[in-house]
Design an enzyme around this catalytic site. Sequence first.
Site, mmCIF file in Angstrom:
data_model
loop_
_atom_site.group_PDB
_atom_site.id
_atom_site.type_symbol
_atom_site.label_atom_id
_atom_site.label_comp_id
_atom_site.label_asym_id
_atom_site.label_seq_id
_atom_site.Cartn_x
_atom_site.Cartn_y
_atom_site.Cartn_z
ATOM 1 N N ASP A 33 -4.217 -4.748 5.373
ATOM 2 C CA ASP A 33 -3.403 -4.262 4.253
ATOM 3 C C ASP A 33 -4.232 -3.584 3.170
ATOM 4 O OD1 ASP A 33 -1.311 -5.508 5.608
ATOM 5 O OD2 ASP A 33 -1.692 -7.399 4.572
ATOM 6 N N ALA A 40 0.470 -5.681 13.157
ATOM 7 C CA ALA A 40 0.087 -4.799 12.045
ATOM 8 C C ALA A 40 1.324 -4.243 11.339
ATOM 9 C CB ALA A 40 -0.739 -3.639 12.571
ATOM 10 N N GLY A 41 1.185 -3.962 10.064
ATOM 11 C CA GLY A 41 2.235 -3.261 9.314
ATOM 12 C C GLY A 41 1.563 -2.209 8.464
ATOM 13 N N HIS A 42 1.720 -0.946 8.864
ATOM 14 C CA HIS A 42 1.123 0.142 8.098
ATOM 15 C C HIS A 42 2.210 0.828 7.299
ATOM 16 C CE1 HIS A 42 -2.731 0.177 10.336
ATOM 17 N NE2 HIS A 42 -1.985 -0.209 11.332
ATOM 18 N N SER A 43 1.926 1.145 6.037
ATOM 19 C CA SER A 43 2.902 1.865 5.211
ATOM 20 C C SER A 43 2.479 3.311 5.063
ATOM 21 C CB SER A 43 2.971 1.267 3.809
ATOM 22 O OG SER A 43 3.268 -0.086 3.892
ATOM 23 N N GLN A 100 -5.492 -4.266 11.324
ATOM 24 C CA GLN A 100 -6.008 -5.499 10.694
ATOM 25 C C GLN A 100 -7.274 -5.168 9.880
ATOM 26 O OE1 GLN A 100 -4.718 -5.706 14.023
ATOM 27 N NE2 GLN A 100 -2.920 -6.477 13.003
ATOM 28 N N THR A 134 6.015 -9.399 7.706
ATOM 29 C CA THR A 134 6.597 -10.732 7.541
ATOM 30 C C THR A 134 7.271 -10.918 6.184
ATOM 31 O OG1 THR A 134 4.486 -11.513 6.674
ATOM 32 C CG2 THR A 134 4.863 -11.811 9.029
ATOM 33 N N ARG A 157 1.419 -11.851 -0.558
ATOM 34 C CA ARG A 157 -0.010 -11.780 -0.256
ATOM 35 C C ARG A 157 -0.816 -12.518 -1.320
ATOM 36 N NH1 ARG A 157 0.198 -5.354 1.298
ATOM 37 N NH2 ARG A 157 1.094 -5.667 3.357
ATOM 38 N N GLY A 168 -2.796 6.417 -5.608
ATOM 39 C CA GLY A 168 -1.349 6.210 -5.503
ATOM 40 C C GLY A 168 -0.950 6.176 -4.050
HETATM 41 P P1 GTP Z 1 -2.590 -2.508 7.241
HETATM 42 O O1 GTP Z 1 -2.693 -1.771 8.469
HETATM 43 O O2 GTP Z 1 -2.081 -3.873 7.381
HETATM 44 O O3 GTP Z 1 -3.852 -2.438 6.433
HETATM 45 O O4 GTP Z 1 -1.464 -1.756 6.457
HETATM 46 P P2 GTP Z 1 -1.611 -0.666 5.378
HETATM 47 O O5 GTP Z 1 -2.996 -0.249 5.287
HETATM 48 O O6 GTP Z 1 -0.647 0.394 5.620
HETATM 49 O O7 GTP Z 1 -1.259 -1.389 4.086
HETATM 50 P P3 GTP Z 1 0.124 -2.035 3.760
HETATM 51 O O8 GTP Z 1 1.207 -1.114 4.007
HETATM 52 O O9 GTP Z 1 0.222 -3.327 4.446
HETATM 53 O O10 GTP Z 1 -0.082 -2.271 2.210
HETATM 54 C C1 GTP Z 1 -0.617 -1.318 1.357
HETATM 55 C C2 GTP Z 1 0.406 -0.920 0.302
HETATM 56 O O11 GTP Z 1 -0.246 -0.195 -0.746
HETATM 57 C C3 GTP Z 1 1.490 0.010 0.812
HETATM 58 O O12 GTP Z 1 2.690 -0.249 0.164
HETATM 59 C C4 GTP Z 1 0.959 1.414 0.443
HETATM 60 O O13 GTP Z 1 1.988 2.367 0.296
HETATM 61 C C5 GTP Z 1 0.302 1.124 -0.867
HETATM 62 N N1 GTP Z 1 -0.850 1.968 -1.214
HETATM 63 C C6 GTP Z 1 -1.811 2.486 -0.398
HETATM 64 N N2 GTP Z 1 -2.755 3.131 -1.140
HETATM 65 C C7 GTP Z 1 -2.376 3.024 -2.429
HETATM 66 C C8 GTP Z 1 -2.950 3.442 -3.673
HETATM 67 O O14 GTP Z 1 -4.016 4.050 -3.733
HETATM 68 N N3 GTP Z 1 -2.282 3.122 -4.812
HETATM 69 C C9 GTP Z 1 -1.109 2.419 -4.794
HETATM 70 N N4 GTP Z 1 -0.528 2.154 -5.953
HETATM 71 N N5 GTP Z 1 -0.545 1.988 -3.640
HETATM 72 C C10 GTP Z 1 -1.177 2.286 -2.490
HETATM 73 P P1 IMP Z 2 -1.709 -13.018 14.301
HETATM 74 O O1 IMP Z 2 -2.573 -11.825 14.497
HETATM 75 O O2 IMP Z 2 -0.243 -12.693 14.193
HETATM 76 O O3 IMP Z 2 -2.005 -14.094 15.310
HETATM 77 O O4 IMP Z 2 -2.091 -13.655 12.886
HETATM 78 C C1 IMP Z 2 -3.367 -14.276 12.669
HETATM 79 C C2 IMP Z 2 -3.801 -14.056 11.214
HETATM 80 O O5 IMP Z 2 -4.023 -12.657 10.997
HETATM 81 C C3 IMP Z 2 -2.769 -14.476 10.160
HETATM 82 O O6 IMP Z 2 -3.454 -14.944 9.023
HETATM 83 C C4 IMP Z 2 -2.043 -13.170 9.824
HETATM 84 O O7 IMP Z 2 -1.482 -13.194 8.549
HETATM 85 C C5 IMP Z 2 -3.208 -12.189 9.926
HETATM 86 N N1 IMP Z 2 -2.800 -10.809 10.250
HETATM 87 C C6 IMP Z 2 -2.520 -10.303 11.481
HETATM 88 N N2 IMP Z 2 -2.222 -8.999 11.395
HETATM 89 C C7 IMP Z 2 -2.323 -8.654 10.095
HETATM 90 C C8 IMP Z 2 -2.165 -7.413 9.374
HETATM 91 O O8 IMP Z 2 -1.867 -6.348 9.913
HETATM 92 N N3 IMP Z 2 -2.376 -7.469 8.032
HETATM 93 C C9 IMP Z 2 -2.732 -8.611 7.416
HETATM 94 N N4 IMP Z 2 -2.899 -9.783 8.033
HETATM 95 C C10 IMP Z 2 -2.696 -9.808 9.367
HETATM 96 MG MG MG Z 3 -0.380 -3.950 6.466
#
Ligand code: GTP
Ligand code: IMP
Ligand code: MG
Length: 340
Positions: free
Chosen positions: A13, A41-44, A179, A254, A258, A326
Site C-alpha cells: 500500500d 493485492a489492492g492497487h488504486s 505487496q 479488506t 491501516r 497527490g
Molecule cells: P499496493 O499494491 O497494496 O501497494 O496498493 P497501492 O500501491 O495501489 O496503494 P493502495 O491503493 O493500497 O493505497 C494507496 C492510496 O494512496 C490510494 O488511495 C492512492 O490513490 C493514494 N495515493 C497514492 N499516491 C498518493 C499521493 O502521492 N498522495 C495522496 N494524497 N494519495 C496518494
Molecule cells: P495474505 O497474503 O492474504 O496471506 O496475508 C498475509 C499478510 O500480508 C497480512 O498481514 C495481510 O494484511 C498482508 N498483505 C497481503 N497482501 C497485502 C497488500 O497488498 N497490501 C498490504 N498488506 C497485504
Molecule cells: Mg494496496
Amino acid sequence: MTCSILVGGGWGDEGKGKCITYLCNYDKPNIIARAGVGPNAGHSVEFNGEKYGLRLTPSGFVHTESRLLIGAGVLIDPEVFLHEMDYLNKYNVKERSFVDYRCAIIEEDHKVRDKGSDHLYKKIGSTGTGCGPANSDRVMRTAKLAAEIPELEGYTTNVPQEINDSLDNGEDVFIEGSQGFGLSLYYGTYPFVTSKDTTASTAAADVGVGPTRIDEVIAVFKSYITRVGEGPFPTEMTQPEAEKMNLEEYGTVTGRRRRVGLFDMEMAKESCMINGATQIALTCVDRLFPGCERTTDYSELSGEIKRFIEEIEGETKVPVTIISTGPDLEDTIDLRDELL
Ligand code: GTP
Ligand code: IMP
Ligand code: MG
C-alpha cells in the site's frame, strides 16, 4: 530497450498503483507484466477523475497500447480476473490481457481454508483471499494450473517467451510487483508475512525474466508507513496521533483500517539493498507535509521536504526520482531526466 521492475518498499500500500499508472502512461512500454503473490493485492488507480481498485490486472492498464500479462508466479482467482475484464472493459483490456498458462489457480476451497484458519486469518491477519492455501497446494504440487481452467480459454499465453522476444526486439517492458518488502516470506517480519518472497528478484522470476536483463528497479516508499494485519511495526504511532496528522487509511481489498507509523529509515535501507533498487519513488508527500498538494515542480517544495528527501537519499544511497504529491497521475514530480 528498458526492462524495469517496480516493487513495494514497505508493508504494501505504498501507492504502487499510482506510480505504475504514471510511469506506464509516460513511458508507454510494449508489455506491462504483473508479478507478485495474487489477488490479495489492492492497487488504486486514479485516472481522468475516475478511481479504480484492482487486484490482478496490471495497474498500467490505462495505457491502452500495452499488452497486459500476468506471470506464472502469480496466483489467479478466475472469478476476480474475469470480473476485472468486465469492470475495465472501457480500456479494452479483454483483447490485450493474458495469464501465463502455468499460473496456479485459487479455488473456492482455498478461500474457505484461508478465512477458516485461526493461524492465517486470526493470527497473521491474512486477507482471506485464498493465497496462502493456494501457494501451499502449489508447493505440494496439487494446485490446478491456468491451462486446465475452461473459463480462462483464450486468455492464456507463454509470458516469458513474449517478454524475452519483446526485449530482443528492443522494446520496453515494465514489471509490477505487489505487496511490499516487509511482507516477504524470506526477508519480512516472519511469520507475519505473505506466502512468498516479494523482492525484485522474485518479481523477475515470476514473469520469467533473468536477472541479467533487468535495467531498473524502482522501490516505492510512502512518506510515512502503513501496515494492515498483525506483526511488528517499530515506528508505529497511536491511532489518535495518526488522526491528528490526518493519516487515517483503509485497505482496498479488506476495508480494514491501516496501522500508521513514521518513515522507517532502517527498513528502507535494507529494502533498497535486497531489492537492488536503482531508484526510489516517494509517495504521499502531500499527506505528510500539507501545502504541497499537486505540486509538479521540485523547486516549489519546502526546505523541510527537500531535507527529508536528501536524508532518504543519503541513507539508502539511491536517488529519489519520482515524488508523488497527490493520487492522480498528474500530481507527480519526475526527476529522472535530471538524476539518471
Ligand atoms: P499496493 O499494491 O497494496 O501497494 O496498493 P497501492 O500501491 O495501489 O496503494 P493502495 O491503493 O493500497 O493505497 C494507496 C492510496 O494512496 C490510494 O488511495 C492512492 O490513490 C493514494 N495515493 C497514492 N499516491 C498518493 C499521493 O502521492 N498522495 C495522496 N494524497 N494519495 C496518494
Ligand atoms: P495474505 O497474503 O492474504 O496471506 O496475508 C498475509 C499478510 O500480508 C497480512 O498481514 C495481510 O494484511 C498482508 N498483505 C497481503 N497482501 C497485502 C497488500 O497488498 N497490501 C498490504 N498488506 C497485504
Ligand atoms: Mg494496496
